[in-house]
Design an enzyme around this catalytic site. Structure first.
Site, PDB file in Angstrom:
ATOM      1  N   GLU A  60       0.827  -1.214   0.000  1.00 13.34           N
ATOM      2  CA  GLU A  60       0.000   0.000   0.000  1.00 13.34           C
ATOM      3  C   GLU A  60       0.857   1.257   0.000  1.00 13.34           C
ATOM      4  O   GLU A  60       0.513   2.241  -0.649  1.00 13.34           O
ATOM      5  CB  GLU A  60      -0.963  -0.008   1.199  1.00 13.34           C
ATOM      6  CG  GLU A  60      -2.092  -1.028   1.078  1.00 13.34           C
ATOM      7  CD  GLU A  60      -1.670  -2.454   1.362  1.00 13.34           C
ATOM      8  OE1 GLU A  60      -0.566  -2.647   1.939  1.00 13.34           O
ATOM      9  OE2 GLU A  60      -2.417  -3.389   1.026  1.00 13.34           O
ATOM     10  N   HIS A 129     -11.470  -6.200   7.961  1.00 13.47           N
ATOM     11  CA  HIS A 129     -12.166  -5.936   6.694  1.00 13.47           C
ATOM     12  C   HIS A 129     -13.447  -5.150   6.938  1.00 13.47           C
ATOM     13  O   HIS A 129     -14.381  -5.202   6.146  1.00 13.47           O
ATOM     14  CB  HIS A 129     -12.505  -7.243   5.963  1.00 13.47           C
ATOM     15  CG  HIS A 129     -11.313  -8.070   5.639  1.00 13.47           C
ATOM     16  ND1 HIS A 129     -10.669  -8.837   6.582  1.00 13.47           N
ATOM     17  CD2 HIS A 129     -10.625  -8.230   4.484  1.00 13.47           C
ATOM     18  CE1 HIS A 129      -9.645  -9.447   6.019  1.00 13.47           C
ATOM     19  NE2 HIS A 129      -9.597  -9.102   4.749  1.00 13.47           N
TER      20      HIS A 129
END
Lengths: 337, 415
Positions: A60, A129
């Site tokens: 990321e 998540h």
């Protein structure tokens, strides 16, 4: 006009932008050939080629760092972080770099880019998540933070974000991708095709960043929400029968304080709703602004309905998620207060 | 108790690397293996990285002990170019000396000098073209000096005065100049490394011909962004030069802490399939030659190159640092690769285009130039006296258009 899910609306925004502006590039994990784990970028690589829509390594900070370099070069990257929960390795690049390049270079370099990330829970995603990290971005000067609650807004806001001269964090409530989820997890979800905000123009249109929308006008109390919680709030209002005004913020930074203040001065009561945890959450900022700007209109304390101050659990998801019952209780409390 | 065999597992112990010598000891660089100048081959730019793995463990050198330029990496620069290189290094050194003094006089809060490392950024800049982009750290001001960026602008930034191009927002030496291919310096570490790769990817996406250069110090190679940068550069064969300036010290931490068990920093590139070279960072000709080689690879779309510059930070990390607390005071004198200015000077004298007299004269001319720039910069103010950036500048430029909440705060501040 076309009937679109929120996934299709997001995809259409990128498609329209890539078509109009060849400096727009899209990349992220699984974003290229496969079209993203939520399918938001499906077909873009086939249409625009693999140098404009491509897969990246699972990094990321690499995705965002590379995008910053591209933006400095003159491209307009629109990158995907697969889940907002995965953004932490990129946090340094987002907060100390993307957000400050214009400022620290006195405009010599700028950073027009969009970082899309699915946010929120409701899909049994567990603690990695399901997170809603918006307050970690609204605390950062130099960023803009947008959270759409429906396909129409998602497309118009995403096109605005891509065209914005500054970095925009674009949080997509993943529980809304396929329908206006109102927190009643036990019921089947109404698809966007049956909702008026699933009607989305095919071509280019924009919704300005920094403007809230009143989803339901009312007189008794103001409910301030964004993303999934807009639909939960509307359900709670309907179920309690309280004549609430429901404001969908759409942009958290910059915030449409005028719309909020006008409404709270009218109703004298306010409930702020978000899925993220309570302490130092975005609701604290909203509540502080309301007491600062509407103190003499308030009839009762501003209440917050949020996720608990715990990690997002897996099995107990619906005891964590601030559903219509919790919002409804707060509405009743604020009316009595 | 019985005398049976001891079946308990062996006890573990933690390895914490230590430099060879600490303050009070005799400087020792016997661990730095230095090949003879001219001994390392110069491969074709399209060589397979597999075939030049040994270049990550050697040191490419051009100037020998006698000041001669020897071997396959020599011969790229004309006399005029070398003389310009010497002047640029002298200018950077004089600039540093004046700014260190200005910091001590309270004209600025902070300064970072290049002493001993001048060749790296001064020579590298000359291997790039106009339009290429550096993503530097705080110790590459030679990139600006060698590209003709006005010293007075640098000083205005250092003094945070009314003419500061960055409006007083940045720590001294965190320059920015798009025009001179110098990306805004952040001040945190390693973030720029992957940004450089992204810039290079963008150039390739747009079928441009420009290339990027990333800069990092030995210590910061431990940051994850360094590794992100290498994987992105490797995956997309980005037209980028990945520079590591190994000046032996990361503030007080010797390079062995970041390097760990690897032989060299250059070796980090091998696992990514990136051609990786080590070069004598105090040898102006070698730095330029290797940078030129890497630039040609990038421009020919052959992908990234990793370069480790072996050098030595003669001065303190910054004006907030005192190296005598962690390394021998005489260590810099023992540094086996010498001083970049003296080595180039010796070479130019040997070539017959320079002399001790001209050197002294050049130093005096350059000092005058620096003093003149300083006089002009100081006429615009210094940190605590004279012209200052406006308080209004705090609020401008956070966004392209000032949002209402920032405007309210600006008004509250009285501007």
């Amino acid at each position: 006009m076309a009937r679109m899910t929120m996934i299709e609306a997001v995809r259409s925004a990128m498609d329209v932008s890539m078509e109009r502006d060849e400096t727009v590039v899209v990349f992220g994990e699984d974003v290229g050939y496969f079209g993203g784990v939520f399918r938001c970028t499906q077909g873009l690589q086939a249409k625009y080629g693999k140098t404009r829509c491509f897969d990246t390594p699972i990094s990321e900070s690499g995705i965002v760092g590379a995008a910053i370099g591209m933006a400095a070069y003159g491209l307009k990257p629109c990158v995907e972080i697969q889940f907002a929960d995965y953004m932490y390795p990129a946090y340094d690049q987002i907060t100390q770099e993307a957000a400050r390049i214009r400022y620290r270079s006195a405009g010599d370099f700028t950073c027009p880019m969009v970082i899309r990330m699915p946010t929120g829970g409701g899909i049994f995603g567990g603690q990695t998540h399901s997170q809603s990290p918006e307050a970690l971005f609204t605390h950062v000067c130099g960023l803009k933070v947008v959270v759409p609650s429906n396909p129409y807004d998602a497309k118009g806001l995403l096109i605005s974000a891509i065209e914005d001269p500054d970095p925009v964090i674009f949080l997509e409530p993943k529980r809304l991708y396929n329908g206006p989820f109102d927190g009643h997890h036990e019921r089947p979800v109404t698809p966007w095709s049956k909702h008026e905000l699933g009607d989305v123009p095919d071509g280019h249109f924009t919704i300005p960043i920094g403007k809230a929308e009143i989803r339901r006008p009312g007189e008794a109390v103001t409910v301030i929400a964004y993303g999934t919680m807009v639909h939960v709030a509307l359900a709670a209002v309907e179920e309690t029968g309280i004549d609430a005004e429901v404001i969908d913020l759409r942009s958290l930074l910059p915030l449409d304080l005028d719309t909020i203040a006008q409404s709270v001065r009218k109703t004298g009561r306010c409930v702020v709703v978000h899925e993220a945890t309570l302490t130092s959450g975005y609701g604290a900022e909203v509540a502080a602004l309301i007491q600062e700007h509407c103190f003499y209109s308030l009839e009762s304390p501003v209440l917050r309905v949020t996720g608990w101050d715990t990690p997002y659990p897996h099995a107990q998801e619906w005891d964590y998620f601030p559903g219509p019952a919790r919002v409804g209780r707060a509405l009743q409390d604020v009316m009595e207060g | 108790m019985t005398d049976g065999p001891d079946l308990s597992p062996p006890r573990l112990s933690l390895h914490v690397p230590e430099p060879a010598v600490r303050p009070g000891g005799q400087p020792d660089f016997s661990n730095v293996k230095i090949p003879n100048a001219g001994s390392v081959p110069r491969p074709a730019v399209d060589v397979s990285p597999e075939d030049i793995r040994d270049l990550a463990f050697s040191i490419i050198r051009v100037l020998n002990r006698d000041g001669e330029a020897v071997g396959p990496w020599a011969g790229l620069l004309t006399d005029a170019e070398l003389l310009e290189g010497l002047r640029n290094m002298l200018k950077l050194r004089a600039f540093d000396a004046r700014m260190l003094m200005a910091q001590r006089q309270g004209k600025t809060s902070f300064y970072m000098q290049h002493l001993g490392e001048e060749a790296v950024s001064c020579a590298f800049r000359k291997a790039l073209e106009k339009g290429d982009m550096n993503f530097p750290t705080y110790r590459q001001a030679g990139l600006l000096i060698a590209d003709g960026y006005p010293m007075v602008e640098m000083m205005n930034q250092i003094f945070s005065n009314e003419a500061d191009p960055l409006h007083g927002r940045q720590l001294p030496v965190m320059y920015s100049s798009r025009e001179h291919g110098f990306f805004t310096i952040s001040g945190n570490l390693s973030t720029q490394y992957v940004q450089a790769v992204g810039w290079a990817m963008a150039s390739a996406i747009r079928n441009d011909s420009r290339i990027a250069a990333a800069w990092i110090g030995d210590g910061s190679t431990a940051e994850s962004d360094f590794h992100s940068a290498l994987v992105f550069a490797s995956t997309y064969k980005a037209p980028v030069i990945l520079n590591i300036v190994n000046n032996q010290w990361a503030i007080s931490t010797f390079q062995g802490i970041a390097r760990g068990g690897a032989g060299t920093f250059a070796a980090r590139g091998l696992g990514f399939g990136i051609p990786s070279l080590r070069v004598d960072g105090n040898d102006y000709l070698a730095v330029h030659a290797v940078a030129k080689w890497a630039a040609e690879r990038a421009r020919r779309n052959l992908g990234p190159t990793l370069i480790e510059y072996v050098t030595y930070r003669v001065g303190a990390h910054s004006t907030s640092d005192d190296p005598s607390a962690y390394r021998p005071k005489t260590e810099s004198e023992a540094w086996p690769l010498g001083d970049p200015v003296l080595r180039l000077k010796k070479h130019l004298i040997l070539r017959g285009v320079w002399s001790e007299e001209r050197h002294v004269q050049a130093e005096a001319e350059i000092l005058d130039e620096v003093l003149e720039a300083q006089r002009e910069a100081e006429s615009h103010g210094t940190l605590h006296s004279g012209g200052k950036p406006s308080v209004r500048d705090i609020f401008e430029g956070v966004y392209a258009d000032m949002p209402p909440h920032v405007r309210r705060q600006r008004q509250k501040a009285g501007y």
